[in-house]
Design a protein around this motif. Structure first.
Motif, PDB file in Angstrom:
ATOM      1  N   VAL A 100      42.084  39.326  38.641  1.00  0.00           N
ATOM      2  CA  VAL A 100      40.624  39.307  38.759  1.00  0.00           C
ATOM      3  C   VAL A 100      40.048  38.117  37.986  1.00  0.00           C
ATOM      4  CG1 VAL A 100      38.503  40.550  38.153  1.00  0.00           C
ATOM      5  CG2 VAL A 100      40.393  41.758  39.280  1.00  0.00           C
ATOM      6  N   THR A 101      40.572  37.870  36.799  1.00  0.00           N
ATOM      7  CA  THR A 101      40.122  36.710  36.018  1.00  0.00           C
ATOM      8  C   THR A 101      40.381  35.418  36.781  1.00  0.00           C
ATOM      9  OG1 THR A 101      40.441  37.867  33.923  1.00  0.00           O
ATOM     10  CG2 THR A 101      40.404  35.461  33.842  1.00  0.00           C
ATOM     11  N   ASN A 102      41.553  35.289  37.395  1.00  0.00           N
ATOM     12  CA  ASN A 102      41.854  34.095  38.185  1.00  0.00           C
ATOM     13  C   ASN A 102      40.872  33.935  39.345  1.00  0.00           C
ATOM     14  OD1 ASN A 102      44.000  33.385  36.595  1.00  0.00           O
ATOM     15  ND2 ASN A 102      45.576  33.960  38.069  1.00  0.00           N
ATOM     16  N   ALA A 103      40.554  35.032  40.016  1.00  0.00           N
ATOM     17  CA  ALA A 103      39.613  34.958  41.139  1.00  0.00           C
ATOM     18  C   ALA A 103      38.248  34.464  40.665  1.00  0.00           C
ATOM     19  CB  ALA A 103      39.481  36.320  41.814  1.00  0.00           C
ATOM     20  N   HIS A 104      37.801  34.975  39.527  1.00  0.00           N
ATOM     21  CA  HIS A 104      36.490  34.593  39.018  1.00  0.00           C
ATOM     22  C   HIS A 104      36.480  33.160  38.470  1.00  0.00           C
ATOM     23  CE1 HIS A 104      35.173  39.051  38.335  1.00  0.00           C
ATOM     24  NE2 HIS A 104      35.088  38.694  39.600  1.00  0.00           N
ATOM     25  N   ILE A 105      37.477  32.812  37.672  1.00  0.00           N
ATOM     26  CA  ILE A 105      37.467  31.508  37.001  1.00  0.00           C
ATOM     27  C   ILE A 105      37.973  30.390  37.912  1.00  0.00           C
ATOM     28  CG2 ILE A 105      38.491  30.168  35.125  1.00  0.00           C
ATOM     29  CD1 ILE A 105      38.312  32.710  33.423  1.00  0.00           C
ATOM     30  N   HIS A 106      39.165  30.563  38.464  1.00  0.00           N
ATOM     31  CA  HIS A 106      39.757  29.495  39.278  1.00  0.00           C
ATOM     32  C   HIS A 106      39.262  29.530  40.719  1.00  0.00           C
ATOM     33  CE1 HIS A 106      42.277  28.499  35.916  1.00  0.00           C
ATOM     34  NE2 HIS A 106      42.733  29.739  35.863  1.00  0.00           N
ATOM     35  N   GLY A 107      39.051  30.733  41.257  1.00  0.00           N
ATOM     36  CA  GLY A 107      38.553  30.861  42.623  1.00  0.00           C
ATOM     37  C   GLY A 107      37.051  30.674  42.715  1.00  0.00           C
ATOM     38  N   ARG A 108      36.383  30.773  41.557  1.00  0.00           N
ATOM     39  CA  ARG A 108      34.922  30.638  41.486  1.00  0.00           C
ATOM     40  C   ARG A 108      34.222  31.529  42.515  1.00  0.00           C
ATOM     41  NH1 ARG A 108      36.819  25.321  40.805  1.00  0.00           N
ATOM     42  NH2 ARG A 108      36.432  24.551  38.709  1.00  0.00           N
ATOM     43  N   SER A 109      34.702  32.773  42.612  1.00  0.00           N
ATOM     44  CA  SER A 109      34.135  33.683  43.604  1.00  0.00           C
ATOM     45  C   SER A 109      34.224  35.122  43.124  1.00  0.00           C
ATOM     46  CB  SER A 109      34.859  33.544  44.948  1.00  0.00           C
ATOM     47  OG  SER A 109      36.099  34.213  44.931  1.00  0.00           O
ATOM     48  N   ASP A 131      37.658  33.472  47.332  1.00  0.00           N
ATOM     49  CA  ASP A 131      37.216  32.511  48.345  1.00  0.00           C
ATOM     50  C   ASP A 131      37.881  31.143  48.250  1.00  0.00           C
ATOM     51  OD1 ASP A 131      35.520  34.514  49.205  1.00  0.00           O
ATOM     52  OD2 ASP A 131      33.797  33.737  48.095  1.00  0.00           O
ATOM     53  N   SER A 132      38.755  30.942  47.292  1.00  0.00           N
ATOM     54  CA  SER A 132      39.409  29.646  47.122  1.00  0.00           C
ATOM     55  C   SER A 132      40.708  29.602  47.922  1.00  0.00           C
ATOM     56  CB  SER A 132      39.732  29.407  45.644  1.00  0.00           C
ATOM     57  OG  SER A 132      40.537  28.260  45.487  1.00  0.00           O
ATOM     58  N   THR A 133      40.999  28.445  48.491  1.00  0.00           N
ATOM     59  CA  THR A 133      42.275  28.281  49.211  1.00  0.00           C
ATOM     60  C   THR A 133      43.384  27.783  48.287  1.00  0.00           C
ATOM     61  OG1 THR A 133      41.655  26.050  49.885  1.00  0.00           O
ATOM     62  CG2 THR A 133      41.147  27.858  51.428  1.00  0.00           C
ATOM     63  N   ALA A 134      43.036  27.389  47.062  1.00  0.00           N
ATOM     64  CA  ALA A 134      44.046  26.887  46.111  1.00  0.00           C
ATOM     65  C   ALA A 134      44.934  28.039  45.661  1.00  0.00           C
ATOM     66  CB  ALA A 134      43.357  26.246  44.913  1.00  0.00           C
ATOM     67  N   GLU A 135      46.238  27.855  45.808  1.00  0.00           N
ATOM     68  CA  GLU A 135      47.182  28.903  45.429  1.00  0.00           C
ATOM     69  C   GLU A 135      47.452  28.870  43.932  1.00  0.00           C
ATOM     70  OE1 GLU A 135      50.733  29.082  47.734  1.00  0.00           O
ATOM     71  OE2 GLU A 135      49.659  29.001  49.628  1.00  0.00           O
ATOM     72  N   ARG A 141      48.928  34.898  50.077  1.00  0.00           N
ATOM     73  CA  ARG A 141      48.737  34.724  51.523  1.00  0.00           C
ATOM     74  C   ARG A 141      47.407  34.025  51.771  1.00  0.00           C
ATOM     75  NH1 ARG A 141      51.878  37.925  55.235  1.00  0.00           N
ATOM     76  NH2 ARG A 141      53.374  39.132  54.029  1.00  0.00           N
ATOM     77  N   PRO A 142      47.464  32.905  52.491  1.00  0.00           N
ATOM     78  CA  PRO A 142      46.194  32.260  52.855  1.00  0.00           C
ATOM     79  C   PRO A 142      45.452  33.123  53.866  1.00  0.00           C
ATOM     80  CG  PRO A 142      48.066  31.106  53.834  1.00  0.00           C
ATOM     81  CD  PRO A 142      48.625  32.194  52.975  1.00  0.00           C
ATOM     82  N   CYS A 143      44.140  33.100  53.782  1.00  0.00           N
ATOM     83  CA  CYS A 143      43.270  33.826  54.698  1.00  0.00           C
ATOM     84  C   CYS A 143      42.258  32.834  55.262  1.00  0.00           C
ATOM     85  CB  CYS A 143      42.538  34.946  53.956  1.00  0.00           C
ATOM     86  SG  CYS A 143      43.619  36.159  53.208  1.00  0.00           S
ATOM     87  N   PRO A 144      41.580  33.185  56.330  1.00  0.00           N
ATOM     88  CA  PRO A 144      40.587  32.265  56.892  1.00  0.00           C
ATOM     89  C   PRO A 144      39.517  31.841  55.884  1.00  0.00           C
ATOM     90  CG  PRO A 144      41.018  34.016  58.440  1.00  0.00           C
ATOM     91  CD  PRO A 144      41.741  34.382  57.161  1.00  0.00           C
ATOM     92  N   HIS A 145      39.204  32.702  54.935  1.00  0.00           N
ATOM     93  CA  HIS A 145      38.161  32.388  53.953  1.00  0.00           C
ATOM     94  C   HIS A 145      38.694  32.591  52.540  1.00  0.00           C
ATOM     95  CE1 HIS A 145      35.294  32.040  57.189  1.00  0.00           C
ATOM     96  NE2 HIS A 145      35.735  33.204  57.642  1.00  0.00           N
ATOM     97  N   GLY A 146      39.766  31.909  52.197  1.00  0.00           N
ATOM     98  CA  GLY A 146      40.325  32.016  50.854  1.00  0.00           C
ATOM     99  C   GLY A 146      41.777  32.411  50.865  1.00  0.00           C
ATOM    100  N   LYS A 147      42.123  33.274  49.933  1.00  0.00           N
ATOM    101  CA  LYS A 147      43.514  33.727  49.812  1.00  0.00           C
ATOM    102  C   LYS A 147      43.542  35.133  49.226  1.00  0.00           C
ATOM    103  CE  LYS A 147      44.039  31.898  45.178  1.00  0.00           C
ATOM    104  NZ  LYS A 147      42.699  31.360  45.133  1.00  0.00           N
ATOM    105  N   SER A 148      44.683  35.774  49.397  1.00  0.00           N
ATOM    106  CA  SER A 148      44.940  37.068  48.775  1.00  0.00           C
ATOM    107  C   SER A 148      46.211  36.949  47.956  1.00  0.00           C
ATOM    108  CB  SER A 148      45.119  38.164  49.822  1.00  0.00           C
ATOM    109  OG  SER A 148      43.895  38.430  50.461  1.00  0.00           O
ATOM    110  N   VAL A 149      46.168  37.457  46.748  1.00  0.00           N
ATOM    111  CA  VAL A 149      47.339  37.511  45.880  1.00  0.00           C
ATOM    112  C   VAL A 149      47.692  38.979  45.723  1.00  0.00           C
ATOM    113  CG1 VAL A 149      48.311  36.933  43.623  1.00  0.00           C
ATOM    114  CG2 VAL A 149      46.573  35.436  44.652  1.00  0.00           C
ATOM    115  N   THR A 150      48.932  39.319  46.045  1.00  0.00           N
ATOM    116  CA  THR A 150      49.384  40.709  45.974  1.00  0.00           C
ATOM    117  C   THR A 150      50.544  40.819  45.004  1.00  0.00           C
ATOM    118  OG1 THR A 150      48.734  41.120  48.261  1.00  0.00           O
ATOM    119  CG2 THR A 150      50.292  42.672  47.286  1.00  0.00           C
ATOM    120  N   ALA A 151      50.435  41.757  44.076  1.00  0.00           N
ATOM    121  CA  ALA A 151      51.516  42.085  43.153  1.00  0.00           C
ATOM    122  C   ALA A 151      51.980  43.497  43.490  1.00  0.00           C
ATOM    123  CB  ALA A 151      51.030  42.018  41.716  1.00  0.00           C
TER     124      ALA A 151
END
Length: 140
Positions: A56-65, A85-89, A118-128
């Motif tokens: 969640v921290t990565n999504a907020h800080i690095h994904g800026r979303s 919402d970020s495409t950067a892995e 996994r890349p998505c049309p509007h960003g990415k999903s990270v699954t653990a």
């Protein structure tokens, strides 16, 4: 019932950037308690909660979303997915004494049984994924 089908239970929550990782941890902890993990799998719960914080921290800080958190239990593995919402892995970086941070994905890699991006049309999903081997875990 088709033998190839999988029975699963899941939950989803949106976490705006104004929401800290504690809200995500509290939400996940509540659902893990409902699955009966609080006492029987306390170590795994701790690993899951730290992973949720990092993703969640990565999504907020690095994904800026905002972060979209999905938790799924299929009777064998718990899947924690965070979409942003970020495409950067995310990539694990070597720890450095010269900078703060940068260890989140190393932690996820060490704590989870597996993880993927996994890349998505509007960003990415990270699954653990966490696959507890305890027979006391209930399959809901």
């Amino acid at each position: 019932m088709d033998e190839s089908s999988v029975r699963a239970v899941g939950w989803a929550r949106s976490l705006p950037m104004s929401t800290g990782p504690k809200a995500a941890r509290d939400w996940v902890r509540e659902h893990l308690e409902a699955l009966g993990w609080a006492h029987s799998l306390a170590g795994t719960v701790d690993d899951v909660l730290l992973t949720v914080s990092e993703l969640v921290t990565n999504a907020h800080i690095h994904g800026r979303s905002n972060a979209r958190l999905v938790m799924t239990w299929d009777g064998r593995c718990l899947h924690i997915t965070v979409h942003d919402d970020s495409t950067a892995e995310p990539t694990p970086r070597e720890p450095s004494r010269d900078r703060l941070g940068g260890r989140g994905m190393l932690l996820v890699d060490a704590l989870a049984d597996d993880w993927e991006v996994r890349p998505c049309p509007h960003g990415k999903s990270v699954t653990a994924c966490f696959c507890p081997s305890s027979p006391s875990v209930e399959s809901h």
